[in-house]
Structures are given as structure tokens and as C-alpha cells.
Motif scaffolding. Structure first.
Motif, PDB file in Angstrom:
ATOM      1  N   HIS A   1      13.737   1.130   6.576  1.00  0.00           N
ATOM      2  CA  HIS A   1      13.363   2.240   5.702  1.00  0.00           C
ATOM      3  C   HIS A   1      14.293   2.267   4.506  1.00  0.00           C
ATOM      4  O   HIS A   1      15.514   2.116   4.644  1.00  0.00           O
ATOM      5  N   THR A   2      13.728   2.444   3.318  1.00  0.00           N
ATOM      6  CA  THR A   2      14.512   2.611   2.092  1.00  0.00           C
ATOM      7  C   THR A   2      14.292   4.026   1.567  1.00  0.00           C
ATOM      8  O   THR A   2      13.156   4.382   1.210  1.00  0.00           O
ATOM      9  N   PRO A   3      15.319   4.874   1.547  1.00  0.00           N
ATOM     10  CA  PRO A   3      15.118   6.240   1.056  1.00  0.00           C
ATOM     11  C   PRO A   3      14.849   6.271  -0.446  1.00  0.00           C
ATOM     12  O   PRO A   3      15.262   5.370  -1.183  1.00  0.00           O
TER      13      PRO A   3
ATOM     14  N   THR B   1       4.844   2.418   0.543  1.00  0.00           N
ATOM     15  CA  THR B   1       5.530   3.517  -0.125  1.00  0.00           C
ATOM     16  C   THR B   1       5.088   4.842   0.488  1.00  0.00           C
ATOM     17  O   THR B   1       3.909   5.028   0.817  1.00  0.00           O
ATOM     18  N   ILE B   2       6.042   5.746   0.641  1.00  0.00           N
ATOM     19  CA  ILE B   2       5.759   7.029   1.290  1.00  0.00           C
ATOM     20  C   ILE B   2       6.280   8.193   0.443  1.00  0.00           C
ATOM     21  O   ILE B   2       6.900   9.134   0.928  1.00  0.00           O
ATOM     22  N   GLY B   3       6.022   8.094  -0.870  1.00  0.00           N
ATOM     23  CA  GLY B   3       6.337   9.181  -1.781  1.00  0.00           C
ATOM     24  C   GLY B   3       7.802   9.532  -1.823  1.00  0.00           C
ATOM     25  O   GLY B   3       8.678   8.658  -1.927  1.00  0.00           O
ATOM     26  N   GLU B   4       8.101  10.813  -1.716  1.00  0.00           N
ATOM     27  CA  GLU B   4       9.481  11.288  -1.832  1.00  0.00           C
ATOM     28  C   GLU B   4      10.350  10.868  -0.652  1.00  0.00           C
ATOM     29  O   GLU B   4      11.569  11.054  -0.678  1.00  0.00           O
ATOM     30  N   LYS B   5       9.729  10.266   0.362  1.00  0.00           N
ATOM     31  CA  LYS B   5      10.504   9.771   1.508  1.00  0.00           C
ATOM     32  C   LYS B   5      10.907   8.305   1.342  1.00  0.00           C
ATOM     33  O   LYS B   5      11.609   7.759   2.201  1.00  0.00           O
ATOM     34  N   GLY B   6      10.461   7.653   0.271  1.00  0.00           N
ATOM     35  CA  GLY B   6      10.884   6.294   0.011  1.00  0.00           C
ATOM     36  C   GLY B   6       9.847   5.258   0.389  1.00  0.00           C
ATOM     37  O   GLY B   6       8.690   5.347   0.003  1.00  0.00           O
ATOM     38  N   SER B   7      10.249   4.268   1.171  1.00  0.00           N
ATOM     39  CA  SER B   7       9.336   3.192   1.562  1.00  0.00           C
ATOM     40  C   SER B   7       9.741   2.630   2.917  1.00  0.00           C
ATOM     41  O   SER B   7      10.867   2.814   3.385  1.00  0.00           O
TER      42      SER B   7
ATOM     43  N   PRO C   1       0.836  -1.207   0.000  1.00  0.00           N
ATOM     44  CA  PRO C   1       0.000   0.000   0.000  1.00  0.00           C
ATOM     45  C   PRO C   1       0.867   1.252   0.000  1.00  0.00           C
ATOM     46  O   PRO C   1       2.060   1.209   0.343  1.00  0.00           O
ATOM     47  N   ASN C   2       0.267   2.383  -0.373  1.00  0.00           N
ATOM     48  CA  ASN C   2       0.929   3.649  -0.087  1.00  0.00           C
ATOM     49  C   ASN C   2       0.486   4.112   1.304  1.00  0.00           C
ATOM     50  O   ASN C   2      -0.296   3.440   1.981  1.00  0.00           O
ATOM     51  N   GLU C   3       0.979   5.252   1.709  1.00  0.00           N
ATOM     52  CA  GLU C   3       0.718   5.719   3.077  1.00  0.00           C
ATOM     53  C   GLU C   3      -0.773   5.903   3.354  1.00  0.00           C
ATOM     54  O   GLU C   3      -1.278   5.493   4.407  1.00  0.00           O
ATOM     55  N   ASP C   4      -1.502   6.503   2.396  1.00  0.00           N
ATOM     56  CA  ASP C   4      -2.938   6.732   2.596  1.00  0.00           C
ATOM     57  C   ASP C   4      -3.718   5.422   2.613  1.00  0.00           C
ATOM     58  O   ASP C   4      -4.653   5.252   3.414  1.00  0.00           O
ATOM     59  N   GLU C   5      -3.363   4.493   1.721  1.00  0.00           N
ATOM     60  CA  GLU C   5      -4.070   3.219   1.668  1.00  0.00           C
ATOM     61  C   GLU C   5      -3.884   2.423   2.958  1.00  0.00           C
ATOM     62  O   GLU C   5      -4.828   1.799   3.450  1.00  0.00           O
ATOM     63  N   LEU C   6      -2.681   2.464   3.508  1.00  0.00           N
ATOM     64  CA  LEU C   6      -2.446   1.755   4.768  1.00  0.00           C
ATOM     65  C   LEU C   6      -3.204   2.412   5.911  1.00  0.00           C
ATOM     66  O   LEU C   6      -3.814   1.733   6.741  1.00  0.00           O
TER      67      LEU C   6
END
Length: 328
Positions: free
Chosen positions: A258-260, A240-246, A202-207
Motif C-alpha cells: 500500500h502507498t499512502p 488507485t483508491i483516492g485519498e487513501k492512496g494506491s 484501474p481505480n477502485e470502481d473500475e477494478l
């Protein structure tokens, strides 16, 4: 050290909500007031079509050139479906799992783009062709049968669940839960419903929405949220958290990391970035990469895709390696 060329040796399956993306480019210098209506029409001078939604997941998997690529989904008996089938065949996809359903239209995202007045192109509101009825029982039977057939014959299955009336029905979910093949699942609205052997992406919002849907309080820390979803579903999680990676989390292994993101300069277009990430992560895992290596490859694929302005992004092996080598 993971060798991306080992993807040559794997077999990949994609089950998804297939769609066609259409871009219509209108030259507004040619627009003249209609004689019949009080409107200035959009004089389309060029169009471009490509697979979208689950189709773009297949595109991204194909661009990583696995040994075999199997695709399953549903299209309508219309011209949009014909074009989509032709484009997927050109990628070398095995299409035996693609079901053409009568009296249904192919999901399509049509994007009118105005240009010509200045150097700036303006995208009008998108036209979405999306069926509002469930797939037929016969179609569902065929999808379940395809999943049974490929189980154990492919190295990994990518799932793209995007539409309200798409291919991932309750019966399909049950079949996915019973599969031995590792699964990487991406779902826009119900990621928590996937009880699979594999990874939820998921992305941040979906989670966030998934946890709220289970009436759970939200931890402040994002990695705690990913770990909570892993605990509740039994699957691993790559958020996934956009420009912050995952952020990766596995409750069973008590592991998180965390993966930048890779640096990206200038204009970006996020359309397709999640598809590129999904395909790269899945193919890397199936080819023997560790989860940290696969997450880094996925981050590089996203960095490639967001630089594809005005199109549904994808990433090839060569483009991914170029991004990774640039920061090595």
C-alpha cells in the motif's frame, strides 16, 4: 534512491483516446434576456483549451520531460482536431501516430462556467462531443502499424482507453498483448481485457466492475481484489483508491503493498489526477525506479494535480519533488 532526472534518458509512447478540453467562462452580469428566445444567454468572455483524456496523459508525460515522446490516437478533420494537434506539437510530441479520420469529429469536453454574480463560479452540465461509431478499418490498420513500429524503440507505452468507440479495438488489444515493450494501461470500462506485459492501473470502481464482469465474488479486502485481478489477467496491478492512496499487487511475484496518499489541504479538483498518476508511475518505472518508488512518485503527482482547480490537472517534475520534499 531514484533520481527523477533519469527520465531525461527514456523514450515514452502514449496510445490513447485523444480529446480536447474547452472551458467557456461566461460573465452573467452581461447576460440580457434574448429577444428571440425566453432565455438568458451565457455571455462567454474567455475560453481556455487544453488536451484532455489521452491528450492529458501526453501532457503529463511531457511535463516530466522524457528524452522522446511519441503520441498515437485518432482525431477528426475539424477545428477541434487542429487545435489539439497544435497543442500536442507545442509539447514536443512526435505526432506520426496521430490519425486524422475524415467524417469524424474530435472528441471534446466543453465546460460552460458561469461567473460574475458572486465570487463562486458554477459549472453547467458538460457538453460531450463523442463519436458513436467505430473507427474506420484504415485507421485501425494505421494504429496497429504504429504499435509495431514503436515496439522495442520506446522504453514504455502508456495506454488510455476511455471512449466506447475509441482507439483500443479488439485488434489493437491483440497487438498490445504481443508487444515486448512494457505497458501501463488505464481503461475506464474493460481493464480486465488487457493481457499485457506490464501493469494495469484501474481505480477502485473500475477494478470492482472488472471482477464482477468476470462473475467473480468480491473479496472484502481491497488488496485481495487487486491480487485477484492480477491473477486472472497475468499482469501486475496498481489500483488507485483516492485519498487513501494506491495498492500494488503482483500475483506472479506474490507481492503486494500500500502507498499512502500525500496530504492535500483545501479545495481540490480530481480532474486529471489519474492521468498524472499514470504518467508519473510509467516514466519512473521506465527510468529505473522500483515499483514502490514509482507508486510514491505517482501519489505525489496526483497530489499536485488535484490542486489545479478548474482545469485538467497535470504535474511537473519540480511540483512533484516539492510535494515529496514537504513530507520528507
Amino acid at each position: 534512491m531514484f533520481d527523477i532526472n533519469t527520465i531525461d534518458n527514456i523514450s515514452v509512447g502514449v496510445l490513447g483516446d485523444l480529446a480536447l478540453d474547452i472551458y467557456w467562462y461566461a460573465d452573467m452580469k452581461k447576460s440580457e434576456l434574448s429577444r428571440e428566445t425566453p432565455h438568458f444567454p451565457l455571455p462567454v468572455v474567455r475560453e481556455r483549451m487544453s488536451p484532455g483524456a489521452g491528450g492529458n496523459v501526453a501532457v503529463n508525460a511531457a511535463r516530466l520531460t522524457p528524452g522522446k515522446l511519441f503520441v498515437s490516437g485518432v482525431i477528426g478533420d475539424d477545428w477541434r482536431g487542429d487545435i489539439l494537434k497544435k497543442q500536442l506539437r507545442r509539447l514536443g510530441c512526435d505526432m506520426t501516430g496521430v490519425i486524422e479520420e475524415k467524417n469524424r469529429f474530435t472528441c471534446t469536453y466543453a465546460k460552460p462556467i458561469r461567473m460574475g454574480i458572486s465570487n463562486v463560479m458554477y459549472e453547467d452540465p458538460r457538453l460531450d462531443f463523442s463519436p458513436d461509431i467505430p473507427i474506420a478499418k484504415e485507421t485501425e490498420d494505421a494504429l496497429v502499424s504504429w504499435l509495431k513500429d514503436v515496439d522495442g524503440k520506446i522504453d514504455i507505452l502508456l495506454v488510455c482507453d476511455q471512449f466506447d468507440f475509441g482507439v483500443v479495438t479488439d485488434r489493437v488489444l491483440a497487438r498490445l498483448a504481443a508487444m515486448k515493450t512494457p505497458i501501463i494501461a488505464d481503461s475506464r470500462k474493460r481493464i480486465a481485457d488487457f493481457k499485457i506485459n506490464g501493469v494495469l492501473k484501474p481505480n477502485e470502481d473500475e477494478l470492482r466492475n472488472a471482477l464482477l464482469g468476470m462473475n467473480l465474488s468480491l473479496p472484502e479486502d481491497l488488496s485481495d481484489r487487486a491480487m485477484l485481478l492480477s491473477k486472472k489477467t497475468g499482469a501486475k496491478v496498481l489500483m488507485t483508491i483516492g485519498e487513501k492512496g494506491s495498492i500494488f499487487a503482483s500475483f506472479a511475484d506474490l507481492e503486494r503493498f500500500h502507498t499512502p496518499a500525500f496530504p492535500v489541504k483545501g479545495e481540490i479538483d480530481i480532474c486529471g489526477a489519474g492521468d498524472a498518476s499514470l504518467a508519473a508511475f510509467a516514466c519512473a518505472l521506465a527510468a529505473g525506479a522500483g515499483e514502490r518508488e514509482a507508486a510514491r512518485l505517482a501519489a505525489a503527482a496526483s497530489a499536485v494535480a488535484v490542486k489545479k482547480i478548474g482545469e485538467t490537472g497535470s504535474a511537473s517534475r519540480e511540483e512533484i519533488l516539492a510535494v515529496m520534499n514537504a513530507v520528507a
